[in-house]
Design a protein around this motif. Structure first.
Motif, PDB file in Angstrom:
ATOM      1  N   LEU A  78      74.586  37.150  70.260  1.00  0.00           N
ATOM      2  CA  LEU A  78      74.588  35.709  70.027  1.00  0.00           C
ATOM      3  C   LEU A  78      73.958  35.421  68.671  1.00  0.00           C
ATOM      4  N   VAL A  79      74.232  34.214  68.152  1.00  0.00           N
ATOM      5  CA  VAL A  79      73.610  33.740  66.914  1.00  0.00           C
ATOM      6  C   VAL A  79      72.720  32.570  67.296  1.00  0.00           C
ATOM      7  N   LYS A 104      79.453  21.669  67.870  1.00  0.00           N
ATOM      8  CA  LYS A 104      79.617  21.844  69.314  1.00  0.00           C
ATOM      9  C   LYS A 104      79.214  20.542  69.996  1.00  0.00           C
ATOM     10  N   MET A 105      80.023  20.130  70.944  1.00  0.00           N
ATOM     11  CA  MET A 105      79.773  18.885  71.683  1.00  0.00           C
ATOM     12  C   MET A 105      79.587  17.701  70.742  1.00  0.00           C
ATOM     13  N   LYS A 140      83.847  28.372  71.766  1.00  0.00           N
ATOM     14  CA  LYS A 140      84.908  27.542  71.189  1.00  0.00           C
ATOM     15  C   LYS A 140      84.311  26.353  70.434  1.00  0.00           C
ATOM     16  N   PRO A 141      83.665  26.636  69.310  1.00  0.00           N
ATOM     17  CA  PRO A 141      83.130  25.538  68.505  1.00  0.00           C
ATOM     18  C   PRO A 141      84.253  24.854  67.730  1.00  0.00           C
ATOM     19  N   THR A 172      68.956  20.000  68.107  1.00  0.00           N
ATOM     20  CA  THR A 172      69.518  20.730  69.234  1.00  0.00           C
ATOM     21  C   THR A 172      69.079  22.193  69.157  1.00  0.00           C
ATOM     22  N   HIS A 173      69.318  22.919  70.231  1.00  0.00           N
ATOM     23  CA  HIS A 173      69.010  24.351  70.248  1.00  0.00           C
ATOM     24  C   HIS A 173      70.210  25.088  70.837  1.00  0.00           C
ATOM     25  N   ILE A 174      71.352  24.940  70.158  1.00  0.00           N
ATOM     26  CA  ILE A 174      72.608  25.487  70.667  1.00  0.00           C
ATOM     27  C   ILE A 174      72.940  26.776  69.921  1.00  0.00           C
ATOM     28  N   PRO A 175      73.043  27.908  70.621  1.00  0.00           N
ATOM     29  CA  PRO A 175      73.444  29.159  69.962  1.00  0.00           C
ATOM     30  C   PRO A 175      74.957  29.292  69.937  1.00  0.00           C
TER      31      PRO A 175
END
Length: 386
Positions: A343-344, A372-373, A321-322, A312-315
């Motif tokens: 952002l990270v 996340k998700m 809200k992780p 994934t490429h989720i920052p």
């Protein structure tokens, strides 16, 4: 590193830190060469260190650390020295607390000085409470400029002091790793080997004795409720450190008020405690009384997996809200970034603050996953608790 070696409490786990190309592997091989004369190599392999094939330590599905290691003994002290392949491997090792490091050798090349990568590693080592650092200034390419060496040493000392390693316990040793490794003689007092001998003596003097996890206060996360009877609840979990004993008082911590109870029985990974049905739940932690607390607010050093590692490429962004995955459960958190950070991104690391919807047992040094998700996107280590 096999489980038997990883759980050996005689060996002090240490690592080399430093930028790529500054001589970490050459220094480790030089230490092995000198120790073979003044101590003993305890590794199973008969290969020279620099000829060993890299190994892989999995820290999460699809995420691993590539490294080589050597076990050795000198002056009655035993070491397992880890040498990671890349800068990112070092970051992952530090954040994940792999190998339970208790010390490090920080190497800096005198030509390049302290690079951004090198400083970042030292900062993270401080954040995760690596207690002892021995430094080595590598004067390769026959550098003899005393002024340049002094400037490099001053730069290193300033950073070490800034991050809390005091001069009297964190020496800086100057030497040439290439000369040491290529030396064909066996004279311990030779100019080529003297810096390595000094480094080994410094390890023996300043590094602590190994910490046996069995001697730490017990922590057992509850992974399953096996049986609930009146005044007796049987749970299943994994004792991550320390020992529990039948008849001793224990606390159940997390997800609410502390439960004070007693251990009634132990059988393999099952523990019976004095409790009523519905008192105990998955995600709580069993411990000795008042040794660990539950917290909702904490700060942590977080490393986000690269796209290759997680798929994934989720920052992470402000007010995200992780989920925090800790002690076998997911708890939603609200994320707060420092003012200097927007952002990270994957592959990066940063200090961030979390507020959990439900308090969980934790202490400085507790590690967790960031999700996340429903997908794990990173690892974190608690650096402060409120």
């Amino acid at each position: 590193m096999d489980e038997k070696r990883a759980s050996s409490h005689r060996f002090l786990p240490i690592s080399t830190l430093g930028a790529v190309g500054h001589g970490k592997t050459t220094l480790t091989a030089s230490i092995a060469k000198v120790v073979s004369r003044i101590g003993a190599i305890r590794s199973k392999t008969n290969q020279l260190f620099e000829q060993q094939l890299p190994e892989h330590h999995t820290i999460h599905e699809g995420v691993s650390i590539t490294y080589r290691y050597i076990d050795y003994e000198t002056s009655g002290k035993f070491y397992t020295q880890i040498d990671c392949e890349t800068h990112l491997d070092i970051i992952k090792m530090l954040v994940s607390r792999s190998f339970r490091l208790q010390g490090a050798i920080w190497i800096v090349d005198a030509v390049d000085g302290v690079t951004n990568e090198s400083e970042e590693q030292l900062r993270i080592a401080n954040s995760v409470n690596i207690p002892n650092i021995i430094s080595f200034l590598n004067t390769r390419k026959n550098i003899t400029d005393d002024e340049l060496i002094d400037i490099c040493k001053q730069e290193m000392r300033e950073l070490l002091t800034e991050f809390g390693w005091e001069e009297q316990n964190s020496p800086i040793i100057v030497g040439d790793t290439d000369r040491a490794l290529n030396y064909k003689g066996d004279n311990i007092g030779s100019d080529q080997w003297k810096p390595i001998v000094d480094l080994i003596f410094a390890l023996n003097r300043y590094m602590p004795n190994p910490v046996n996890p069995d001697n730490l206060h017990p922590i057992m996360p509850i992974h399953e409720i096996v049986e609930e009877l009146k005044e007796r609840v049987t749970v299943r979990g994994e004792l991550v450190q320390g020992h529990l004993a039948v008849g001793h008082a224990v606390d159940i911590v997390g997800k609410g008020e502390r439960i004070k109870t007693k251990c009634l029985g132990i059988k393999e990974d099952e523990v019976v405690v004095e409790a009523e049905p519905n008192w105990v739940s998955i995600g709580q932690v069993m411990c000795h009384p008042k040794t660990i607390k539950a917290h909702s607010d904490f700060t942590a050093l977080v490393y986000l997996f690269t796209q290759e590692e997680s798929g994934t490429h989720i920052p992470l962004i402000e007010n995200d809200k992780p989920d925090i995955h800790l002690w076998g459960i997911d708890v939603q958190a609200r994320l707060h970034l420092p003012p200097s950070l927007s952002l990270v991104t994957p592959g990066a690391n940063a200090h961030v603050a979390f507020t959990l919807e439900l308090p969980l047992a934790m202490e400085i040094g507790t590690t967790f996953e960031v999700k996340k998700m429903g997908t794990s996107i990173g690892l974190g280590i608690v650096t402060t608790v409120d």
